[in-house]
Design a protein around this motif. Sequence first.
Motif, mmCIF file in Angstrom:
data_model
loop_
_atom_site.group_PDB
_atom_site.id
_atom_site.type_symbol
_atom_site.label_atom_id
_atom_site.label_comp_id
_atom_site.label_asym_id
_atom_site.label_seq_id
_atom_site.Cartn_x
_atom_site.Cartn_y
_atom_site.Cartn_z
ATOM 1 N N PHE A 115 1.538 -17.931 35.225
ATOM 2 C CA PHE A 115 2.874 -18.491 35.512
ATOM 3 C C PHE A 115 3.000 -19.988 34.604
ATOM 4 O O PHE A 115 2.064 -20.412 34.018
ATOM 5 N N THR A 116 4.222 -20.291 34.527
ATOM 6 C CA THR A 116 4.497 -20.978 33.456
ATOM 7 C C THR A 116 4.619 -22.776 33.945
ATOM 8 O O THR A 116 4.198 -23.639 33.561
ATOM 9 N N PHE A 117 5.288 -22.797 35.221
ATOM 10 C CA PHE A 117 5.618 -24.216 35.543
ATOM 11 C C PHE A 117 5.024 -24.469 37.226
ATOM 12 O O PHE A 117 4.577 -25.419 37.463
ATOM 13 N N CYS A 118 4.968 -23.435 37.926
ATOM 14 C CA CYS A 118 4.605 -23.848 39.506
ATOM 15 C C CYS A 118 4.260 -22.590 40.233
ATOM 16 O O CYS A 118 4.535 -21.437 39.704
ATOM 17 N N ALA A 119 3.705 -22.777 41.129
ATOM 18 C CA ALA A 119 3.102 -21.780 42.237
ATOM 19 C C ALA A 119 3.202 -22.254 43.717
ATOM 20 O O ALA A 119 3.058 -23.685 43.909
ATOM 21 N N GLY A 120 3.393 -21.513 44.623
ATOM 22 C CA GLY A 120 3.322 -22.183 46.063
ATOM 23 C C GLY A 120 2.715 -21.427 46.980
ATOM 24 O O GLY A 120 2.731 -19.987 46.797
ATOM 25 N N PHE A 121 2.228 -21.812 47.796
ATOM 26 C CA PHE A 121 1.463 -21.086 48.929
ATOM 27 C C PHE A 121 1.838 -21.866 50.334
ATOM 28 O O PHE A 121 1.035 -22.793 50.768
ATOM 29 N N GLY A 122 2.442 -20.978 51.026
ATOM 30 C CA GLY A 122 3.067 -21.507 52.248
ATOM 31 C C GLY A 122 4.448 -21.693 52.416
ATOM 32 O O GLY A 122 5.264 -21.252 52.167
ATOM 33 N N LEU A 123 4.754 -23.101 52.782
ATOM 34 C CA LEU A 123 6.263 -23.716 52.943
ATOM 35 C C LEU A 123 7.078 -23.267 51.935
ATOM 36 O O LEU A 123 8.223 -22.649 52.157
ATOM 37 N N ASP A 124 6.728 -23.836 50.647
ATOM 38 C CA ASP A 124 8.058 -23.783 49.773
ATOM 39 C C ASP A 124 8.044 -22.055 49.356
ATOM 40 O O ASP A 124 9.310 -21.993 48.998
ATOM 41 N N ALA A 125 7.095 -21.324 49.237
ATOM 42 C CA ALA A 125 7.338 -20.001 48.958
ATOM 43 C C ALA A 125 8.036 -19.082 50.184
ATOM 44 O O ALA A 125 8.957 -18.199 50.009
ATOM 45 N N ALA A 126 7.740 -19.603 51.346
ATOM 46 C CA ALA A 126 8.661 -19.042 52.432
ATOM 47 C C ALA A 126 9.897 -19.551 52.220
ATOM 48 O O ALA A 126 10.819 -18.632 52.800
ATOM 49 N N VAL A 127 10.245 -20.679 52.054
ATOM 50 C CA VAL A 127 11.744 -21.013 51.494
ATOM 51 C C VAL A 127 12.432 -20.112 50.921
ATOM 52 O O VAL A 127 13.663 -19.776 50.643
ATOM 53 N N ILE A 128 11.680 -19.854 49.527
ATOM 54 C CA ILE A 128 12.302 -19.294 48.543
ATOM 55 C C ILE A 128 12.589 -17.947 49.083
ATOM 56 O O ILE A 128 13.428 -17.208 48.527
ATOM 57 N N HIS A 129 11.582 -17.036 49.825
ATOM 58 C CA HIS A 129 11.959 -15.938 50.483
ATOM 59 C C HIS A 129 12.878 -15.874 51.337
ATOM 60 O O HIS A 129 14.204 -14.966 51.258
ATOM 61 N N ARG A 130 13.471 -17.011 52.149
ATOM 62 C CA ARG A 130 14.628 -16.898 52.906
ATOM 63 C C ARG A 130 15.724 -17.067 51.870
ATOM 64 O O ARG A 130 16.909 -16.498 52.121
ATOM 65 N N VAL A 131 15.723 -17.925 50.830
ATOM 66 C CA VAL A 131 16.775 -18.158 49.798
ATOM 67 C C VAL A 131 17.124 -16.673 49.297
ATOM 68 O O VAL A 131 18.138 -16.166 49.090
ATOM 69 N N GLU A 132 16.163 -16.109 48.819
ATOM 70 C CA GLU A 132 16.191 -14.547 48.146
ATOM 71 C C GLU A 132 16.843 -13.565 49.281
ATOM 72 O O GLU A 132 17.719 -12.953 48.805
ATOM 73 N N GLU A 133 16.722 -13.761 50.329
ATOM 74 C CA GLU A 133 17.243 -12.768 51.376
ATOM 75 C C GLU A 133 18.498 -13.165 51.496
ATOM 76 O O GLU A 133 19.664 -12.266 51.408
ATOM 77 N N ALA A 134 19.022 -14.539 51.504
ATOM 78 C CA ALA A 134 20.328 -14.657 51.733
ATOM 79 C C ALA A 134 21.110 -14.476 50.467
ATOM 80 O O ALA A 134 22.472 -13.908 50.685
ATOM 81 N N ARG A 135 20.580 -14.430 49.324
ATOM 82 C CA ARG A 135 21.201 -14.015 48.066
ATOM 83 C C ARG A 135 21.602 -12.586 48.123
ATOM 84 O O ARG A 135 22.509 -12.246 47.455
ATOM 85 N N ARG A 136 20.496 -11.825 48.495
ATOM 86 C CA ARG A 136 20.763 -10.328 48.568
ATOM 87 C C ARG A 136 22.102 -10.185 49.801
ATOM 88 O O ARG A 136 22.616 -8.955 49.453
ATOM 89 N N ARG A 137 22.485 -11.087 50.566
ATOM 90 C CA ARG A 137 23.471 -10.895 51.591
ATOM 91 C C ARG A 137 24.565 -11.397 50.920
ATOM 92 O O ARG A 137 25.731 -11.349 51.563
ATOM 93 N N GLY A 138 24.625 -11.743 49.858
ATOM 94 C CA GLY A 138 26.018 -12.296 48.953
ATOM 95 C C GLY A 138 25.895 -13.714 48.855
ATOM 96 O O GLY A 138 26.982 -14.233 48.319
#
Length: 314
Positions: free
Chosen positions: A143-166
């Motif tokens: 990886f180039t700049f960051c990794a996350g384990f826990g809360l921030d990764a779960a937030v990204i997962h929520r955002v990706e799901e929302a983006r898939r819904r448009g």
Amino acid sequence: MRAVLLVNPKATTTSERARDVLVRALRSEVDLSVRYTRQRGHATTLAREAAEEGVDAVVTLGGDGTVNEVVNGLMTATTAGGAEPTADRLPALATVPGGSTNVFARALGLPREWPEGASMIMEGLRLGRRRTIGLGRADDRYFTFCAGFGLDAAVIHRVEEARRRGRVSSPSLYFRAFTAQLLLGNERRHPAIQLERPGETTEGELATIIVQNTAPWTYVGDREVNPNPAASFDLGLDVLALRQLGVASTTRTVTQFFSPTPDPHGRQVLRLHDMAEFTLVASRPQAFQLDGDYLGEREKVRFTSVPAALRVIC
């Protein structure tokens, strides 16, 4: 100079006309071939092939996810004679910002918008301007700049799901996802992570971990977000962990990330600087992300710093 331009045709901030302009400009400076990604993971294959063909530079047009895939392709290429891939044996990487945030490119000092970023890359190619940077590695993925384990990764997962819904990616979408995860996720009530370091006491009962290979961690518009402001491409990995995720204390800590002179601190904050290696172990699966891409859940991840790994044009 031989170069390959790897294009993500779904890059959010460029058009077909813009890509044509970039191709013409690059061809005025280098012997260029253009290749397009077709699906997730394809950029890794294309970058590995380009490195094994012996090109001098690989240029990306896409967001941070495209850059991450390209870096993994370069770092796993078989170089001439079967030698281990090192910065001087691999093609230099040039990143034209084409995503919505472009953290990696901006951390290198490139402008946010692609026309200005492309102009700076062109100048770097013309002048032979190079910088060697370190990378992070999580198990077998770079990886180039960051990794996350826990809360921030779960937030990204929520955002990706929302983006898939448009939904459109925006600071407000991330804020809503963060608030929902903080209030509803298991991280707040049951800290499950341990951080293990060679020769050091284990840090236990951690609720979430942010790992940085450089600063900032991300951007909100033009504003830097800095959990680990001393992180650098020239050093090892920096870690910020929260022991508890109380609503008030977590909000206060996150607010500190946005300070013009960030120095996150408090009873629930653990910070570690310039780490060569460590392992995160969880008693239950945790959300996991690298460079802003959600990669599923893990119970254990070993992190290592890879110094002087790659040359970049900037």
